[in-house]
Design a protein around this motif. Structure first.
Motif, PDB file in Angstrom:
ATOM      1  N   GLU A  72       2.655  -5.492   2.569  1.00  0.00           N
ATOM      2  CA  GLU A  72       2.489  -4.393   1.614  1.00  0.00           C
ATOM      3  C   GLU A  72       1.078  -4.397   1.035  1.00  0.00           C
ATOM      4  N   GLU A  73       0.606  -5.603   0.720  1.00  0.00           N
ATOM      5  CA  GLU A  73      -0.747  -5.687   0.184  1.00  0.00           C
ATOM      6  C   GLU A  73      -1.777  -5.252   1.214  1.00  0.00           C
ATOM      7  N   GLU A  74      -1.531  -5.646   2.480  1.00  0.00           N
ATOM      8  CA  GLU A  74      -2.450  -5.219   3.529  1.00  0.00           C
ATOM      9  C   GLU A  74      -2.403  -3.706   3.717  1.00  0.00           C
ATOM     10  N   GLU A  75      -1.171  -3.158   3.682  1.00  0.00           N
ATOM     11  CA  GLU A  75      -1.044  -1.699   3.822  1.00  0.00           C
ATOM     12  C   GLU A  75      -1.712  -0.995   2.648  1.00  0.00           C
ATOM     13  N   LEU A  76      -1.466  -1.557   1.433  1.00  0.00           N
ATOM     14  CA  LEU A  76      -2.087  -0.956   0.251  1.00  0.00           C
ATOM     15  C   LEU A  76      -3.606  -1.067   0.334  1.00  0.00           C
ATOM     16  N   ALA A  77      -4.071  -2.271   0.760  1.00  0.00           N
ATOM     17  CA  ALA A  77      -5.513  -2.453   0.894  1.00  0.00           C
ATOM     18  C   ALA A  77      -6.079  -1.501   1.938  1.00  0.00           C
ATOM     19  N   GLN A  78      -5.330  -1.353   3.043  1.00  0.00           N
ATOM     20  CA  GLN A  78      -5.776  -0.442   4.083  1.00  0.00           C
ATOM     21  C   GLN A  78      -5.780   1.000   3.580  1.00  0.00           C
ATOM     22  N   ARG A  79      -4.738   1.329   2.775  1.00  0.00           N
ATOM     23  CA  ARG A  79      -4.660   2.679   2.222  1.00  0.00           C
ATOM     24  C   ARG A  79      -5.845   2.934   1.283  1.00  0.00           C
ATOM     25  N   TYR A  80      -6.087   1.938   0.401  1.00  0.00           N
ATOM     26  CA  TYR A  80      -7.224   2.083  -0.502  1.00  0.00           C
ATOM     27  C   TYR A  80      -8.531   2.120   0.274  1.00  0.00           C
ATOM     28  N   LYS A  81      -8.588   1.314   1.331  1.00  0.00           N
ATOM     29  CA  LYS A  81      -9.777   1.318   2.170  1.00  0.00           C
ATOM     30  C   LYS A  81      -9.964   2.685   2.820  1.00  0.00           C
ATOM     31  N   GLN A  82      -8.844   3.265   3.258  1.00  0.00           N
ATOM     32  CA  GLN A  82      -8.910   4.584   3.877  1.00  0.00           C
ATOM     33  C   GLN A  82      -9.318   5.637   2.847  1.00  0.00           C
ATOM     34  N   ILE A  83      -8.717   5.506   1.620  1.00  0.00           N
ATOM     35  CA  ILE A  83      -9.091   6.434   0.551  1.00  0.00           C
ATOM     36  C   ILE A  83     -10.566   6.286   0.217  1.00  0.00           C
ATOM     37  N   PHE A  84     -10.990   5.028   0.123  1.00  0.00           N
ATOM     38  CA  PHE A  84     -12.397   4.754  -0.163  1.00  0.00           C
ATOM     39  C   PHE A  84     -13.297   5.334   0.920  1.00  0.00           C
ATOM     40  N   GLU A  85     -12.872   5.158   2.173  1.00  0.00           N
ATOM     41  CA  GLU A  85     -13.701   5.592   3.282  1.00  0.00           C
ATOM     42  C   GLU A  85     -13.716   7.112   3.419  1.00  0.00           C
ATOM     43  N   ASP A  86     -12.564   7.745   3.188  1.00  0.00           N
ATOM     44  CA  ASP A  86     -12.447   9.187   3.414  1.00  0.00           C
ATOM     45  C   ASP A  86     -12.638  10.002   2.143  1.00  0.00           C
ATOM     46  N   SER A  87     -13.042   9.382   1.053  1.00  0.00           N
ATOM     47  CA  SER A  87     -13.208  10.106  -0.206  1.00  0.00           C
ATOM     48  C   SER A  87     -14.258  11.197  -0.052  1.00  0.00           C
ATOM     49  N   ILE A  88     -14.006  12.319  -0.720  1.00  0.00           N
ATOM     50  CA  ILE A  88     -14.983  13.418  -0.694  1.00  0.00           C
ATOM     51  C   ILE A  88     -16.165  13.115  -1.596  1.00  0.00           C
TER      52      ILE A  88
END
Length: 688
Positions: free
Chosen positions: A180-196
């Motif tokens: 879950e932490e990895e998924e959350l980290a990946q999600r945050y990483k994705q949000i961080f990476e794809d942020s407008i």
């Protein structure tokens, strides 16, 4: 040693052959003692070993209990896996060949290879993990993540292990939490990476750690992995941060400005924010930088601002235009109107947009004053009536404008309106208030008629004046010629009286003409008020007026209600008014009476009460028809053209009344009913 010491003297005194049994006994005793001692030591060591093993077992048991771990034993020769403690394995025993059935298919090969290394003696201890179905293949699998720590057990003299002791740890919750932490980290990483918004993180001392895709695009990074320029430039040395950020105690910073970095060909407007991130102990761990490219927004804003200015100018122009148009329309008495069929309404506009009045189409006909006009009758079917251009002139009720109290003349023009499909939507047009124009036309018509009448009357007047002046002149000349031929004084006296009467008549004619001429030039009669006793003045005037009566059947009546009445009036003008009133009465009264009088009378003028004098002359003569009473005070107007007179006397009396701020009029019931001419002037009684 004690035994040896005690037996040693005996051995010296006894022969050796006889001592053998004794020696044997002593050796046995010594061996026995040694065995006993050795046995005691062994038992003691065994007890110590057992005690130590028990303590170790208890310690391990307590450790396993504290750790809540499961323990299983794999009997290699027997091919059985036994549960020694714990509840992870529901079954107490499990065949080795069945063990693999409940391992996740993806983990089976790896687990078996590891176990075989222990069985073959290649590894004495191993650690591995796998997924285990605690439902044992019944229903849907329920996988647990198990961490296995295994140790090989050897028997003396055997090179390969006879068993494997395994400690099992349930890591399901920990693994799931990690996932879950990895998924959350990946999600945050994705949000961080794809942020407008461009995001980057810097170390506390200002060096770049990471930047998302948008930040890399904004700053024109060399590659997805990093950028040589920004990696070598410290945040605290970069403009504008070098001027606003404290290197050792950075604060929040938010700005919007033009960012210029020639090394990266950056010339853009950015909205930049710096946010320091601290840990729980208040120690700075990161500096986050957010950047948003607002160049396009700024361009749009500037364009919108420019458009707003243009719109404002257009609106101001429209307002000025509409104000001018409204002023022009109001000045010209114009209003726009629109009929909308689908809304069943007609609207009247002030200007082009402000609805001033509206009516339903059912009320449309009632707006018009005349219901007999062809156009008004056609409004029974409004759609048919407005289907073609129209022009109409008629009268509308005042409720259309709300400013008038009587029906207004209007001129209406309209054209029909159609939609794209050619269907009639309604009509639009203007209506113009031409009431004043119509009144002016009527007034012009009346003035034209009056001018024509005036010209005609002047011609008649000139002819009459010639006749009126010639008559007394002829009498004066004729009687003057006859006067020397008369022999008796009575005849001469009568002749002189006739000459004087005609002279007086001629003088009044000349005075009337002179007053009429002064009215034409100055437009007003001059009033010179002087203090007089009006009662005494009235008695003297009546004596003179009574002399004008010639008919013996007419009685002159004087009505003087006050013994004295002091006031300020123009004596000459009052005499002129009474003379004209009595002269007219004498002309048209042949029997009955002529009564002159006055009285004090209060009247309301402009909302105020004023004291004044009411002057009148009442006769029982021919009277004045009601339709002629309004024209009676006009110049050159005569009721009977065959009766001597200029038609100026009453008009001069009206001018005198106006100059005195009073009023004048006539009261008569009609032909043969007699009449009363009166004048009221404001004046106050002077008390002495």
């Amino acid at each position: 040693m004690t035994i040896l010491t005690m037996t040693y003297p005996l051995l010296l005194s006894v022969p050796f052959a006889s001592l053998w049994p004794v020696l044997l006994l002593i050796v046995v005793l010594l061996l026995l003692a040694a065995v006993l001692v050795q046995n005691h030591l062994v038992r003691r060591r065994v007890r110590q070993s057992i005690s130590s093993a028990t303590a170790t077992y208890e310690m391990m048991e307590k450790a396993l209990q504290i750790a809540d771990n499961d323990v299983v034993y794999y009997d290699i020769p027997g091919g059985i896996i036994r549960r020694l403690r714990g509840s992870l394995f529901v079954k107490t025993e499990l065949k080795a060949e069945d063990f693999r059935k409940f391992i996740h298919p993806e983990d089976v090969e790896r687990v078996l290879n590891t176990v075989y290394q222990v069985i073959d003696g290649k590894q004495k201890s191993v650690e591995y993990g796998y997924r285990w179905d605690i439902n044992y293949g019944v229903g849907e699998p329920h996988w647990l993540y198990v961490r296995n720590n295994s140790v090989a057990e050897y028997a003396p003299g055997i090179s390969k292990p006879v068993g494997i002791i395994s400690v099992l740890v349930d890591e399901t919750e920990m693994i799931q939490q990690q996932q879950e932490e990895e998924e959350l980290a990946q999600r945050y990483k994705q949000i961080f990476e794809d942020s407008i918004v461009g995001l980057s993180f810097y170390s506390p001392d200002g060096w770049l750690l990471d930047a998302n895709k948008m930040m890399r695009e904004i700053c024109h990074f060399d590659s997805e992995e990093g950028d040589a320029f920004f990696s070598k430039v410290n945040l605290f040395d970069m403009a504008p941060f070098n001027e606003v950020l404290d290197r050792y105690h950075p604060n929040e910073y938010l700005a919007c400005s033009l960012s210029i970095i020639p090394e990266r060909e950056m010339y853009i407007y950015l909205e930049i924010g710096v946010h320091p991130i601290y840990d729980e102990e208040g120690k700075l761990i990161y500096l986050s930088v957010a950047a948003r490219d607002i160049s396009e927004e700024r361009q749009l804003y500037m364009q919108a601002k420019k458009n707003d200015l243009e719109i404002q100018k257009v609106n101001e122009s429209i307002q000025i235009y509409e104000k001018e148009l409204r002023y022009m329309m109001e000045t010209c008495g114009l209003q726009a109107w629109r009929i909308t069929l689908d809304r069943d309404i007609i609207e009247f506009y002030s200007g082009l947009s402000t609805v001033q009045r509206q009516f339903t189409l059912k009320q449309l006909q009632s707006i018009f004053y005349s219901q007999d006009d062809e156009f008004v009758r056609a409004l029974d079917d409004p759609a048919k009536a407005i289907a073609k251009p129209l022009s109409y002139m008629g009268r509308m009720h005042p409720r259309v404008t709300q400013r008038d109290v009587e029906p207004q003349w209007v001129q209406i023009n309209s054209i029909p309106e159609y939609d794209k499909q050619g269907n009639l939507k309604g009509a639009f047009g203007i209506w113009r208030n031409i009431h004043q124009l119509m009144e002016k036309q009527e007034q012009l018509k009346r003035e034209t008629e009056r001018a024509n009448d005036s010209g005609r009357m002047k011609s008649v007047f000139l002819a009459n004046m010639t006749h009126e002046i010639r008559t007394p002149l002829n009498a004066i000349v004729g009687f003057s010629d006859v006067l020397p031929l008369l022999s008796t004084p009575e005849e001469r006296q009568e002749m002189i009286r006739l000459i004087m009467d005609n002279c007086d008549m001629l003088l009044r004619l000349v005075n009337d003409i002179q007053d009429a001429a002064s009215l034409d030039t100055s437009g007003a009669v001059e009033i010179r008020a002087e203090e007089i006793d009006f009662s005494k003045f009235f008695d003297e005037l009546c004596e003179q007026l009574q002399q004008r009566l010639r008919e013996p059947t007419v009685v002159f009546v004087k009505e003087n209600p006050y013994p004295t009445f002091v006031t300020a009036v123009d004596e000459m003008r009052i005499r002129q008014v009474y003379t004209n009133f009595v002269t007219n009465a004498v002309k048209y009264t042949h029997q009955g009476h002529i009564k002159v009088g006055y009285r004090k009378e209060w009247r309301e003028e402009n909302g105020e009460s004023h004291e004044g004098l009411y002057l009148y002359c009442e006769d029982t003569g021919d009277g004045v028809p009601k339709e002629m009473q309004d024209k009676l005070f006009e110049r050159f107007f005569k009721l009977n053209d065959y009766i001597q007179g200029t038609g100026l006397g009453l008009s001069i009396c009206k001018a005198i009344a106006g100059a005195c701020h009073g009023s004048i009029g006539v009261e008569s019931e009609g032909q043969g009913q007699g009449s009363t001419f009166w004048m009221w002037i404001p004046c106050n009684e002077i008390k002495k």
